[in-house]
Design an enzyme around this catalytic site. Structure first.
Site, PDB file in Angstrom:
ATOM      1  N   ASP A  37      -1.269  34.062  -0.231  1.00  0.00           N
ATOM      2  CA  ASP A  37      -0.641  32.928   0.447  1.00  0.00           C
ATOM      3  C   ASP A  37      -1.724  32.241   1.266  1.00  0.00           C
ATOM      4  O   ASP A  37      -2.324  32.870   2.155  1.00  0.00           O
ATOM      5  CB  ASP A  37       0.478  33.397   1.376  1.00  0.00           C
ATOM      6  N   ASP A  65      12.766  31.010  -3.902  1.00  0.00           N
ATOM      7  CA  ASP A  65      12.833  31.639  -2.585  1.00  0.00           C
ATOM      8  C   ASP A  65      14.299  31.855  -2.241  1.00  0.00           C
ATOM      9  O   ASP A  65      15.034  30.900  -1.959  1.00  0.00           O
ATOM     10  CB  ASP A  65      12.163  30.755  -1.528  1.00  0.00           C
TER      11      ASP A  65
END
Length: 258
Positions: A11, A130
């Site tokens: 990330d 998500d």
């Protein structure tokens, strides 16, 4: 039977690898290129690179970082971050990515999935989802713009419905990012994975919750996912990828040993 995949995730925000808990309170982990090389050397089957604020910032992932990572690894490389068009995707692929992943842009314009799949082939198109479990309603909902907690929002999509929708539109693979488990290291949400597996007919990658080698085993054995993605356990060197793969092989999981 295809070998199961172990996939570390980078990330990235502001040019550094970061990691949060439930997609919040991100801490800086380190430099991008050395981590990418380390994971490739340890035996990762694939590397995922997420520019986590690109979509919410209205920009595309930094292509220079894509090329720098591609130069030091020799494993499949999936890149995500603000990819909104065929041109965006073509540029990312030309800089060394093997696959592209779309998440928030697909929610904003679901036709993007089909256009990308038609142009580059379904094997090249990953859709990240998500998903958040709402304890009050007992339902799983898809969230958008999760890389910036101040802009994160719940969409109208329930997770199982969106999983089916993206497959109809041409997704070649799905990464299920289970937000409740993210960074907590208490294990993957096996119940949710089983529900998604029942309606998912393309490769499915579990993401969010790995804390021990047993958690990876449970995901593969109990939910039949095709791959397991993790970040903090690898970043903090709680688990070594080579040792994890040896453990899984000993437990009877079909895995690629370097």
């Amino acid at each position: 039977m295809l070998a199961k995949r172990i996939i570390p995730c980078l990330d990235v925000r502001d040019g550094q690898v970061v990691k949060g808990v439930q997609f919040r309170n991100h801490e800086i982990i380190g430099d991008i290129v050395p981590l990418a090389k380390r994971y490739a050397d340890e035996g990762a089957d694939e590397l995922v690179f997420y520019d986590i604020t690109a979509s919410s910032d209205g920009r595309v992932v930094d292509k220079s970082w894509v090329s720098r990572v591609a130069e030091v690894i020799d494993i499949p490389f999936c890149v995500a971050g603000g990819i909104r068009s065929i041109d965006d995707a073509a540029k990312i692929l030309s800089f060394g990515a093997d696959k592209i992943s779309i998440n928030s842009p697909a929610l904003a314009d679901p036709t993007l999935i089909t256009r990308l799949a038609d142009r580059f082939g379904v094997q090249c198109i990953v859709v990240g989802i998500d998903t958040w479990f709402d304890a009050e309603t007992g339902k799983y909902h898809v969230n958008q713009y999760t890389g910036d907690e101040s802009r994160t929002r719940v969409t109208q999509w329930e997770t199982l419905d969106w999983v089916q929708e993206v497959q109809k539109r041409g997704a070649g693979e799905i990464v299920l990012n289970m937000m409740n488990q993210d960074g907590v290291r208490n294990g993957y949400d096996l119940e949710q994975l089983k529900k998604v597996r029942d309606v998912c007919h393309v490769p499915l990658i579990a993401s969010g919750g790995a804390g021990t080698m047993e958690h990876f085993l449970e995901a593969f054995r109990d939910t039949d996912v095709d791959g397991a993605l993790a970040a903090s356990v690898f970043h903090k060197q709680i688990i070594n990828i080579g040792e994890l793969k040896a453990y899984l092989e000993a437990q009877g999981v079909e895995i690629r040993i370097c």
